[in-house]
Design a protein around this motif. Structure first.
Motif, PDB file in Angstrom:
ATOM      1  N   LEU A  45      -2.114  -4.453   1.683  1.00 41.42           N
ATOM      2  CA  LEU A  45      -2.773  -3.948   0.478  1.00 41.42           C
ATOM      3  C   LEU A  45      -3.379  -2.566   0.712  1.00 41.42           C
ATOM      4  CD1 LEU A  45      -4.640  -6.879  -1.326  1.00 41.42           C
ATOM      5  CD2 LEU A  45      -2.746  -5.497  -2.171  1.00 41.42           C
ATOM      6  N   GLN A  46      -3.892  -2.334   1.907  1.00 44.14           N
ATOM      7  CA  GLN A  46      -4.415  -1.007   2.209  1.00 44.14           C
ATOM      8  C   GLN A  46      -3.289   0.015   2.297  1.00 44.14           C
ATOM      9  OE1 GLN A  46      -6.567  -2.515   5.627  1.00 44.14           O
ATOM     10  NE2 GLN A  46      -8.495  -1.743   4.796  1.00 44.14           N
ATOM     11  N   ALA A  47      -2.101  -0.416   2.721  1.00 42.33           N
ATOM     12  CA  ALA A  47      -0.946   0.480   2.717  1.00 42.33           C
ATOM     13  C   ALA A  47      -0.572   0.869   1.288  1.00 42.33           C
ATOM     14  CB  ALA A  47       0.237  -0.183   3.419  1.00 42.33           C
ATOM     15  N   VAL A  48      -0.648  -0.093   0.365  1.00 43.35           N
ATOM     16  CA  VAL A  48      -0.397   0.212  -1.052  1.00 43.35           C
ATOM     17  C   VAL A  48      -1.419   1.227  -1.553  1.00 43.35           C
ATOM     18  CG1 VAL A  48      -0.285  -0.753  -3.373  1.00 43.35           C
ATOM     19  CG2 VAL A  48       0.629  -2.059  -1.465  1.00 43.35           C
ATOM     20  N   ARG A  49      -2.674   1.010  -1.213  1.00 46.38           N
ATOM     21  CA  ARG A  49      -3.730   1.928  -1.659  1.00 46.38           C
ATOM     22  C   ARG A  49      -3.530   3.331  -1.056  1.00 46.38           C
ATOM     23  NH1 ARG A  49      -8.635   0.856  -3.934  1.00 46.38           N
ATOM     24  NH2 ARG A  49      -8.492  -1.373  -3.395  1.00 46.38           N
ATOM     25  N   LEU A  50      -3.165   3.383   0.228  1.00 50.20           N
ATOM     26  CA  LEU A  50      -2.964   4.669   0.877  1.00 50.20           C
ATOM     27  C   LEU A  50      -1.806   5.431   0.239  1.00 50.20           C
ATOM     28  CD1 LEU A  50      -3.743   6.653   3.097  1.00 50.20           C
ATOM     29  CD2 LEU A  50      -2.282   5.363   4.674  1.00 50.20           C
TER      30      LEU A  50
END
Length: 589
Positions: free
Chosen positions: A540-545
Motif C-alpha cells: 500500500l505504501q508503494a501505491v502511495r509512493l
C-alpha cells in the motif's frame, strides 16, 4: 424449480441473456454464451482428466478472463475450485496442494514460468488441444446446495494455512441478498485476488444477476489505473480494502465520483477518509462491509452517505438477509441490550467447515444450543447492539487483520521459532497512525546478534508478504504474566526505522525522491541506496509512493516500478529510462 447450484443458476442466466457481456478483461470480452461454452469445454476436459464430483480443482492464473472460465468449469464438472494466490511463496502453495491430495491444477504460461507446485496433473487450457476439441454443451453434472463450491485458505494458528470450505448454498444466499438490488452492482470492478473471500462478491453477484465483471490487467494496481478503469468501463460498484480506501481518500478522493457504490472493510475504516470521499463524491454510497470467509464473504453492512459527519467509529451495521447474528456470553446465552457479547452467526450462509480439519471445524463451528443439529460460527469478534446496528468492541483471541487479511500471529511465530539462532518468538500487531496495523516480531536469540535481513528473507520465503513482520526486536527474554502467559503490555515498542546513511542525492530528481521516500515511509534522512522494504515499506505504501511521484514529479510510474526498483538510485534510473522511451528530456521537463 429453483437452481440449487451456482453453475445451474449461471446456465439459466446465460439462457436469458446470451449476448450480454459477462466478463471484460484486457485479453478478452466474453458474452454469457461465450463464457458458458468455454467453461463447458473445460469442464468436459476436467472430467476426461478424472475429476469427479466433490473433487478439488486448483486454479493458479494471472488476472484474466481465463480465471473466470476455469472457476466456472470446475463447478460445471461437479468439483469445487481451490484458488491459489500468485503472491504466495511456492512452499505455501505446496502445503495447500498436498493437503488437498494433489489435485488437477489449471494454470497459464505466466504462472508456469514463475514455478508451479508439484501435483499429479497440470492443464494449461489456453493452449490445450483437448480442451479446444471438447463439446461446448453443458456436461450436466448436478450439485446440491450443500456440495462444496470452493475452498479458500486463510492464516492458521498451527503453522499452516487452513482451508474454508464454502457450499453452493452460501454463495447463492450472498448473490440473492437484497442489498444488491437496484442496479448499483451491475458492472463490478474486481480488484481482489480471486484467492480471497471478497472474490465471492466480485464473481457471483454480477454473474448470477446478469451483470458484468471487469478485470484489471495483470500486475500491481495503482491509483491511476483504477481511475482509468472506472471511467473507461462505466463501473457502477467496487470493493476496496479499508487501507486502499484510505489511500484513495488521501490521494484522489474524487476517483469514485462516477460510481454508485463503493464497498470497503476488512479492517478499521477511517471515518475521516469516509468524509473526504463523500465530500468529493456527494452522490456516492459508501457501504461498510463486515464478514468472513466462513460465512460466504459478507454478513453485515452499514450504508454511509453525504453529508457525513465523522463519528468515533463506523458501525458494523445490520445483518444481511439470511444471516442470523447473535451476541452471546461465555455460556452461549444472549447478552442484555447494550451489553457486549461475542458474535455468533447462524443460518444458510455458513461454511461447511475447514477442509480436512475436523478438529479446527469443531472449535469454530459449534452446536446451536437452541436447535440441536444446527450450527453457529464463532467469529471471535466482540460486539454490542446500538442505534446503528452492530458495533465492534474488540476481539477474543489473537487473530488480527493486516492490510485487510486475516493473520494468526502464531503462524508467523511458528516460522520464526524454526529459524537457526532463535530460541523463542512472539509476534504481535501494533497499531500505527491512521489506524493501520503492522506485525512486530519479538525474538529471544540463542546467542546475541540475530541477522534481521536473513530472518525477514526466511519468513518471506514461506509466508505471504502481509505476514512478514515490519519490525524485529531482540530481547533477552519474553516478559510473562504471573500465570506464565506472554505479557503483551510489557513488550517494548520497536525503535523507529532509520535510514542507514547511504550516499546523498545526486541532482534535483534524486533529492525529491529521497524526500518522498521519507514522507511516505515516515523515515527521516533516506539516502539513494536505502531499500524501500528494509525501511518497512509494503504494497500500500508503494501505491502511495507511485501516486505521489506522479502528482509531484510528473512521472507515470507503476507500483511494479517501485517494487522492482526499491532504492532511490534504482528508481531514478528507471524514471530516466521511461523519460527517454517517451522521447522526453530533463530540459523539457
Amino acid at each position: 424449480m429453483a437452481s440449487t447450484s451456482i453453475h445451474e443458476r449461471f446456465a439459466a442466466q446465460a439462457r436469458r441473456t446470451p449476448d450480454a457481456v459477462a466478463v471484460s478483461a484486457a485479453d478478452a470480452h466474453l458474452t454469457y454464451r461465450q463464457l458458458d461454452e468455454r467453461a463447458n469445454r473445460l469442464a468436459h476436459r476436467l472430467i476426461q482428466a478424472g475429476v469427479a464430483p466433490r473433487d478439488p480443482v486448483a486454479v493458479l492464473m494471472e488476472r484474466s478472463a481465463d480465471v473466470v472460465v476455469a472457476i466456472l468449469a470446475a463447478l460445471k464438472a461437479g468439483a469445487f475450485y481451490l484458488p491459489l494466490h500468485s503472491a504466495y511463496p511456492l512452499p505455501r502453495m505446496q502445503q495447500i496442494m498436498d493437503r488437498a491430495g494433489s489435485p488437477v491444477l489449471l494454470t497459464d504460461l505466466a504462472s508456469e514460468a514463475r514455478g508451479l507446485p508439484r501435483t499429479r496433473q497440470v492443464i494449461l487450457p489456453a493452449g490445450d488441444p483437448a480442451t479446444a476439441g471438447a463439446p461446448a454443451t453443458d456436461p450436466g453434472v448436478p450439485a446440491g446446495p450443500d456440495a462444496p463450491a470452493y475452498v479458500i485458505h486463510t492464516s492458521g494458528s498451527t503453522g499452516e494455512p487452513k482451508g474454508v470450505e464454502v457450499p453452493h448454498r452460501g454463495v447463492l444466499g450472498l448473490a440473492d441478498d437484497s442489498c444488491w438490488d437496484g442496479g448499483a452492482h451491475r458492472r463490478i470492478l474486481a480488484l481482489a485476488p480471486y484467492a480471497f473471500g471478497v472474490s465471492t462478491y466480485e464473481l457471483w453477484v454480477p454473474l448470477l444477476r446478469g451483470g458484468e465483471i471487469v478485470l484489471p490487467p495483470p500486475g500491481d494496481l495503482d491509483v491511476r489505473t483504477v481511475r482509468r478503469l472506472i471511467t473507461a468501463h462505466g463501473i457502477t460498484a467496487l470493493h476496496v480494502t479499508a487501507g486502499l480506501f484510505r489511500l484513495f481518500a488521501d490521494e484522489a478522493p474524487d476517483s469514485f465520483a462516477p460510481v454508485h457504490e463503493v464497498l470497503t472493510g476488512g479492517d478499521v475504516i477511517s471515518p475521516t477518509a469516509v468524509r473526504r470521499v463523500l465530500d468529493a463524491c456527494p452522490g456516492l454510497v459508501v457501504r461498510a462491509m463486515y464478514g468472513a470467509t466462513e460465512v460466504s464473504s459478507f454478513a453485515a453492512s452499514a450504508t454511509l452517505t453525504a453529508p457525513y459527519e465523522p463519528t468515533a467509529v463506523i458501525p458494523v451495521g445490520h445483518p444481511l438477509d439470511t444471516v442470523d447474528a447473535r451476541l452471546l456470553d461465555e455460556e452461549l446465552r444472549p447478552v442484555a441490550d447494550g451489553g457486549i457479547g461475542e458474535l455468533y452467526i447462524a443460518g444458510d450462509r455458513l461454511a461447511l467447515g475447514y477442509h480436512r480439519r475436523p478438529d479446527l471445524t469443531a472449535e469454530r463451528f459449534v452446536e446451536d444450543p437452541g436447535a440441536p443439529g444446527s450450527r453457529m460460527y464463532r467469529t471471535g469478534d466482540l460486539m454490542r447492539r446500538g442505534s446503528r446496528g452492530l458495533e465492534f468492541a474488540g476481539r477474543v483471541g489473537d487473530q488480527v487483520k493486516i492490510r485487510g487479511f486475516r493473520v494468526e500471529p502464531a503462524e508467523v511465530e511458528h516460522v520464526l521459532a524454526g529459524q537457526p539462532g532463535v530460541a523463542h518468538a512472539a509476534v504481535v500487531a501494533q497499531e500505527q497512525e491512521g489506524g493501520d496495523r503492522r506485525l512486530v516480531a519479538y525474538l529471544v536469540p540463542k546467542t546475541t546478534g540475530l541477522d534481521e535481513a536473513a530472518l525477514r528473507s526466511a519468513v518471506a520465503a514461506v509466508l505471504p508478504d502481509y505476514m512478514v513482520p515490519a519490525a524485529f526486536v531482540e530481547l533477552a527474554e519474553l516478559p510473562l504474566t504471573a500465570n506464565g502467559k506472554l505479557d503483551r503490555a510489557a513488550l517494548p515498542a520497536p525503535s523507529p526505522q532509520t535510514a542507514v546513511g547511504s550516499a546523498p542525492a545526486a541532482g534535483a530528481r534524486q533529492d525529491a525522491l529521497c524526500a518522498l521516500f521519507s514522507r511516505v515511509l515516515g523515515v527521516p534522512g533516506v539516502g539513494v541506496d536505502d531499500d524501500f522494504f528494509t525501511l518497512g515499506g509494503e504494497s500500500l505504501q508503494a501505491v502511495r509512493l507511485a501516486s505521489r511521484i506522479e502528482a509531484e514529479l510528473g512521472y507515470e510510474i507503476s507500483v511494479g516500478d517501485v517494487l522492482n526498483h526499491p532504492t532511490v538510485a534504482e528508481l531514478d534510473r528507471r524514471m530516466e529510462q521511461l523519460a527517454q522511451a517517451d522521447g522526453l528530456t530533463e530540459a523539457a521537463r
